[in-house]
Write a protein that holds these residues in place. Sequence first.
Motif, PDB file in Angstrom:
ATOM      1  N   GLU A   1       4.366 -12.997 -14.313  1.00  0.00           N
ATOM      2  CA  GLU A   1       5.221 -11.962 -13.789  1.00  0.00           C
ATOM      3  C   GLU A   1       4.727 -11.676 -12.456  1.00  0.00           C
ATOM      4  OE1 GLU A   1       4.384  -7.530 -14.483  1.00  0.00           O
ATOM      5  OE2 GLU A   1       4.841  -8.171 -16.334  1.00  0.00           O
ATOM      6  N   ASN A   2       3.364 -11.877 -12.086  1.00  0.00           N
ATOM      7  CA  ASN A   2       2.828 -11.437 -10.807  1.00  0.00           C
ATOM      8  C   ASN A   2       3.365 -12.154  -9.425  1.00  0.00           C
ATOM      9  OD1 ASN A   2       1.075 -13.511 -12.298  1.00  0.00           O
ATOM     10  ND2 ASN A   2       0.168 -13.681 -10.143  1.00  0.00           N
ATOM     11  N   LEU A   3       3.922 -13.605  -9.878  1.00  0.00           N
ATOM     12  CA  LEU A   3       4.500 -14.572  -8.915  1.00  0.00           C
ATOM     13  C   LEU A   3       5.704 -13.761  -8.238  1.00  0.00           C
ATOM     14  CD1 LEU A   3       3.476 -17.778 -10.137  1.00  0.00           C
ATOM     15  CD2 LEU A   3       2.213 -16.467  -8.674  1.00  0.00           C
ATOM     16  N   ARG A   4       6.537 -13.082  -9.248  1.00  0.00           N
ATOM     17  CA  ARG A   4       7.800 -12.520  -8.788  1.00  0.00           C
ATOM     18  C   ARG A   4       7.772 -10.968  -8.257  1.00  0.00           C
ATOM     19  NH1 ARG A   4       8.478 -14.840 -13.915  1.00  0.00           N
ATOM     20  NH2 ARG A   4       8.504 -12.772 -14.810  1.00  0.00           N
ATOM     21  N   GLU A   5       6.676 -10.427  -9.075  1.00  0.00           N
ATOM     22  CA  GLU A   5       6.711  -8.897  -8.581  1.00  0.00           C
ATOM     23  C   GLU A   5       5.902  -8.464  -7.386  1.00  0.00           C
ATOM     24  OE1 GLU A   5       8.644  -6.879 -10.353  1.00  0.00           O
ATOM     25  OE2 GLU A   5       9.339  -8.545 -11.685  1.00  0.00           O
ATOM     26  N   ILE A   6       4.955  -9.295  -7.244  1.00  0.00           N
ATOM     27  CA  ILE A   6       4.201  -8.886  -5.813  1.00  0.00           C
ATOM     28  C   ILE A   6       5.046  -8.734  -4.800  1.00  0.00           C
ATOM     29  CG2 ILE A   6       2.264  -9.444  -4.478  1.00  0.00           C
ATOM     30  CD1 ILE A   6       0.513 -10.119  -6.824  1.00  0.00           C
ATOM     31  N   PRO A   7       5.757 -10.032  -4.452  1.00  0.00           N
ATOM     32  CA  PRO A   7       6.729 -10.018  -3.239  1.00  0.00           C
ATOM     33  C   PRO A   7       7.841  -9.038  -3.363  1.00  0.00           C
ATOM     34  CG  PRO A   7       6.764 -12.321  -4.134  1.00  0.00           C
ATOM     35  CD  PRO A   7       5.880 -11.396  -5.226  1.00  0.00           C
ATOM     36  N   ASN A   8       8.200  -8.629  -4.687  1.00  0.00           N
ATOM     37  CA  ASN A   8       9.177  -7.357  -4.900  1.00  0.00           C
ATOM     38  C   ASN A   8       8.417  -6.043  -4.354  1.00  0.00           C
ATOM     39  OD1 ASN A   8      11.166  -8.889  -5.697  1.00  0.00           O
ATOM     40  ND2 ASN A   8      10.539  -8.672  -7.890  1.00  0.00           N
ATOM     41  N   PHE A   9       7.375  -5.902  -4.568  1.00  0.00           N
ATOM     42  CA  PHE A   9       6.337  -4.765  -4.390  1.00  0.00           C
ATOM     43  C   PHE A   9       6.510  -4.581  -3.058  1.00  0.00           C
ATOM     44  CE2 PHE A   9       1.771  -3.002  -4.475  1.00  0.00           C
ATOM     45  CZ  PHE A   9       2.217  -1.742  -4.123  1.00  0.00           C
ATOM     46  N   TRP A  10       6.186  -5.632  -2.203  1.00  0.00           N
ATOM     47  CA  TRP A  10       6.092  -5.503  -0.556  1.00  0.00           C
ATOM     48  C   TRP A  10       7.582  -5.133  -0.059  1.00  0.00           C
ATOM     49  CZ3 TRP A  10       2.693  -5.236   3.172  1.00  0.00           C
ATOM     50  CH2 TRP A  10       1.247  -5.865   2.801  1.00  0.00           C
ATOM     51  N   ASP A  11       8.487  -5.744  -0.667  1.00  0.00           N
ATOM     52  CA  ASP A  11       9.724  -5.603  -0.501  1.00  0.00           C
ATOM     53  C   ASP A  11      10.068  -4.116  -0.410  1.00  0.00           C
ATOM     54  OD1 ASP A  11      10.247  -8.279   0.353  1.00  0.00           O
ATOM     55  OD2 ASP A  11      11.362  -8.415  -1.395  1.00  0.00           O
ATOM     56  N   GLU A  12       9.634  -3.511  -1.721  1.00  0.00           N
ATOM     57  CA  GLU A  12       9.988  -2.194  -1.915  1.00  0.00           C
ATOM     58  C   GLU A  12       9.303  -1.090  -0.945  1.00  0.00           C
ATOM     59  OE1 GLU A  12       8.446   1.031  -5.384  1.00  0.00           O
ATOM     60  OE2 GLU A  12       8.899  -0.996  -5.976  1.00  0.00           O
ATOM     61  N   VAL A  13       7.892  -1.449  -0.598  1.00  0.00           N
ATOM     62  CA  VAL A  13       7.342  -0.353   0.120  1.00  0.00           C
ATOM     63  C   VAL A  13       7.703  -0.544   1.651  1.00  0.00           C
ATOM     64  CG1 VAL A  13       5.194  -0.174  -1.209  1.00  0.00           C
ATOM     65  CG2 VAL A  13       5.157  -2.059   0.483  1.00  0.00           C
ATOM     66  N   LEU A  14       8.230  -1.802   1.931  1.00  0.00           N
ATOM     67  CA  LEU A  14       8.907  -1.820   3.211  1.00  0.00           C
ATOM     68  C   LEU A  14      10.222  -1.227   3.651  1.00  0.00           C
ATOM     69  CD1 LEU A  14       7.779  -5.698   3.881  1.00  0.00           C
ATOM     70  CD2 LEU A  14       6.930  -3.794   5.253  1.00  0.00           C
ATOM     71  N   SER A  15      10.774  -1.155   2.463  1.00  0.00           N
ATOM     72  CA  SER A  15      12.233  -0.823   2.378  1.00  0.00           C
ATOM     73  C   SER A  15      12.359   0.646   2.386  1.00  0.00           C
ATOM     74  CB  SER A  15      13.233  -1.364   1.594  1.00  0.00           C
ATOM     75  OG  SER A  15      12.687  -1.194   0.257  1.00  0.00           O
ATOM     76  N   ASN A  16      11.467   1.083   1.691  1.00  0.00           N
ATOM     77  CA  ASN A  16      11.424   2.743   1.249  1.00  0.00           C
ATOM     78  C   ASN A  16      10.550   3.579   2.288  1.00  0.00           C
ATOM     79  OD1 ASN A  16       8.827   2.580   0.490  1.00  0.00           O
ATOM     80  ND2 ASN A  16       9.282   2.697  -1.668  1.00  0.00           N
ATOM     81  N   GLY A  17       9.827   3.176   3.244  1.00  0.00           N
ATOM     82  CA  GLY A  17       9.136   4.012   4.147  1.00  0.00           C
ATOM     83  C   GLY A  17       7.727   3.993   3.907  1.00  0.00           C
ATOM     84  N   GLU A  18       7.310   3.633   2.726  1.00  0.00           N
ATOM     85  CA  GLU A  18       5.997   3.805   2.282  1.00  0.00           C
ATOM     86  C   GLU A  18       4.783   3.055   3.181  1.00  0.00           C
ATOM     87  OE1 GLU A  18       5.145   4.475  -2.012  1.00  0.00           O
ATOM     88  OE2 GLU A  18       6.608   3.655  -2.192  1.00  0.00           O
ATOM     89  N   CYS A  19       5.453   1.799   3.672  1.00  0.00           N
ATOM     90  CA  CYS A  19       4.572   0.960   4.487  1.00  0.00           C
ATOM     91  C   CYS A  19       4.310   1.829   5.722  1.00  0.00           C
ATOM     92  CB  CYS A  19       5.303  -0.249   4.601  1.00  0.00           C
ATOM     93  SG  CYS A  19       4.151  -1.569   5.336  1.00  0.00           S
ATOM     94  N   ASP A  20       5.417   2.258   6.421  1.00  0.00           N
ATOM     95  CA  ASP A  20       5.199   3.026   7.301  1.00  0.00           C
ATOM     96  C   ASP A  20       4.555   4.254   7.540  1.00  0.00           C
ATOM     97  OD1 ASP A  20       6.997   0.997   8.969  1.00  0.00           O
ATOM     98  OD2 ASP A  20       8.672   2.125   8.643  1.00  0.00           O
ATOM     99  N   LYS A  21       4.603   4.930   6.391  1.00  0.00           N
ATOM    100  CA  LYS A  21       3.614   5.975   6.120  1.00  0.00           C
ATOM    101  C   LYS A  21       2.397   5.663   6.067  1.00  0.00           C
ATOM    102  CE  LYS A  21       3.094  10.038   2.733  1.00  0.00           C
ATOM    103  NZ  LYS A  21       3.684  10.703   1.464  1.00  0.00           N
ATOM    104  N   LEU A  22       1.916   4.532   5.473  1.00  0.00           N
ATOM    105  CA  LEU A  22       0.546   4.263   5.126  1.00  0.00           C
ATOM    106  C   LEU A  22       0.103   3.812   6.457  1.00  0.00           C
ATOM    107  CD1 LEU A  22      -1.796   3.607   3.420  1.00  0.00           C
ATOM    108  CD2 LEU A  22      -0.784   1.138   3.194  1.00  0.00           C
ATOM    109  N   ALA A  23       0.778   2.995   7.462  1.00  0.00           N
ATOM    110  CA  ALA A  23       0.257   2.945   8.653  1.00  0.00           C
ATOM    111  C   ALA A  23      -0.069   4.012   9.580  1.00  0.00           C
ATOM    112  CB  ALA A  23       1.538   1.946   9.510  1.00  0.00           C
ATOM    113  N   GLU A  24       0.961   5.187   9.396  1.00  0.00           N
ATOM    114  CA  GLU A  24       0.705   6.181  10.210  1.00  0.00           C
ATOM    115  C   GLU A  24      -0.701   7.001   9.676  1.00  0.00           C
ATOM    116  OE1 GLU A  24       4.353   8.098   9.561  1.00  0.00           O
ATOM    117  OE2 GLU A  24       5.595   6.799  10.955  1.00  0.00           O
ATOM    118  N   SER A  25      -0.891   6.947   8.665  1.00  0.00           N
ATOM    119  CA  SER A  25      -2.094   7.705   7.771  1.00  0.00           C
ATOM    120  C   SER A  25      -3.380   7.021   8.505  1.00  0.00           C
ATOM    121  CB  SER A  25      -2.116   7.393   6.458  1.00  0.00           C
ATOM    122  OG  SER A  25      -2.534   6.162   5.928  1.00  0.00           O
ATOM    123  N   THR A  26      -3.454   5.909   8.964  1.00  0.00           N
ATOM    124  CA  THR A  26      -4.802   5.563   9.686  1.00  0.00           C
ATOM    125  C   THR A  26      -5.256   6.154  10.915  1.00  0.00           C
ATOM    126  OG1 THR A  26      -3.466   3.812  11.028  1.00  0.00           O
ATOM    127  CG2 THR A  26      -3.997   3.203   8.706  1.00  0.00           C
TER     128      THR A  26
END
Length: 297
Positions: A153-178
């Motif tokens: 499951e992890n081999l499929r779901e970890i890339p999906n996890f990255w895609d999710e946070v990149l597309s929903n703005g969470e990655c940008d929000k985490l970057a800004e929090s630094t």
Amino acid sequence: MELLDKMNRAIEYMESNITNRIDYEKVANEIGYSVHHFQRMFSFITDISMVEYVRRRRMTMAAFELQNSSMKVIDIALKYGYESPEAFTRAFQNLHGITPTTARNKGISLKAYPRISFQISIKGVSEMKYRIETREAFQVYGIERIFDTNYDENLREIPNFWDEVLSNGECDKLAESTGNLNNQGELCPVNAICEYRKTGGTTFPYMICALKSDKSDTTGYKIVEIPSATWAIFTSEEYDIDDVSTAFQDLNKRAHTEWLPTSTYNKLEGYDLEMYYEKESGKGYCESWIRVESKTE
């Protein structure tokens, strides 16, 4: 070599239980690895997952029995862990391209996957860039998910996890929090860490994270304390940003299968880091950070 001995012991367990339910957690624990590390090492070395290896071996043995015994298809299906002839037929046809009944005919072409045996392979034609560093304890924080190694499951779901946070703005929000976006050089503000705590069974934690500093706003994020350690740090060649996933997987595979078995270090499990960098040219490179200890200590 210790790694080869451990992997061969794991194969012996799986082959001895090929007609039983295979407890991947048990075999991993018996050779001193976590399930996640064992699953990853197996895939690195063989280029297939443990689940796929077992499936291929079961279908190989089932084909032998179909051609050399009078057992009913339903009995062979049950023997190899399938609850119905229909499920067994689908699995058999996916591998061999024909039904179990057809496989009983003389002259039919079938596929056979032999038992794996791990041996020393001479590699190392391509150089590996690495360094050994000792770091004091530090902290990271970010967005955590729990993944399961069962059925890969992890081999499929970890890339999906990255895609999710990149597309929903969470990655940008985490970057800004630094609060430190312009002071890290080529290091990207968002990276990743895995297996930093026990979550039980065949699961492990994975966090898309940022390095914590006095400027970080960690509100709403999970914080992980990374202990002081000696790290083997492997650096990839430059790549186009779209190739980042493949580049990291290739780097990590070489670190585990070429460098570690022949080095003077043992890997310490847990706190594996993925560090990503971007150059002004737009090219990127990555690092795999692995905790190690000297074999002479």
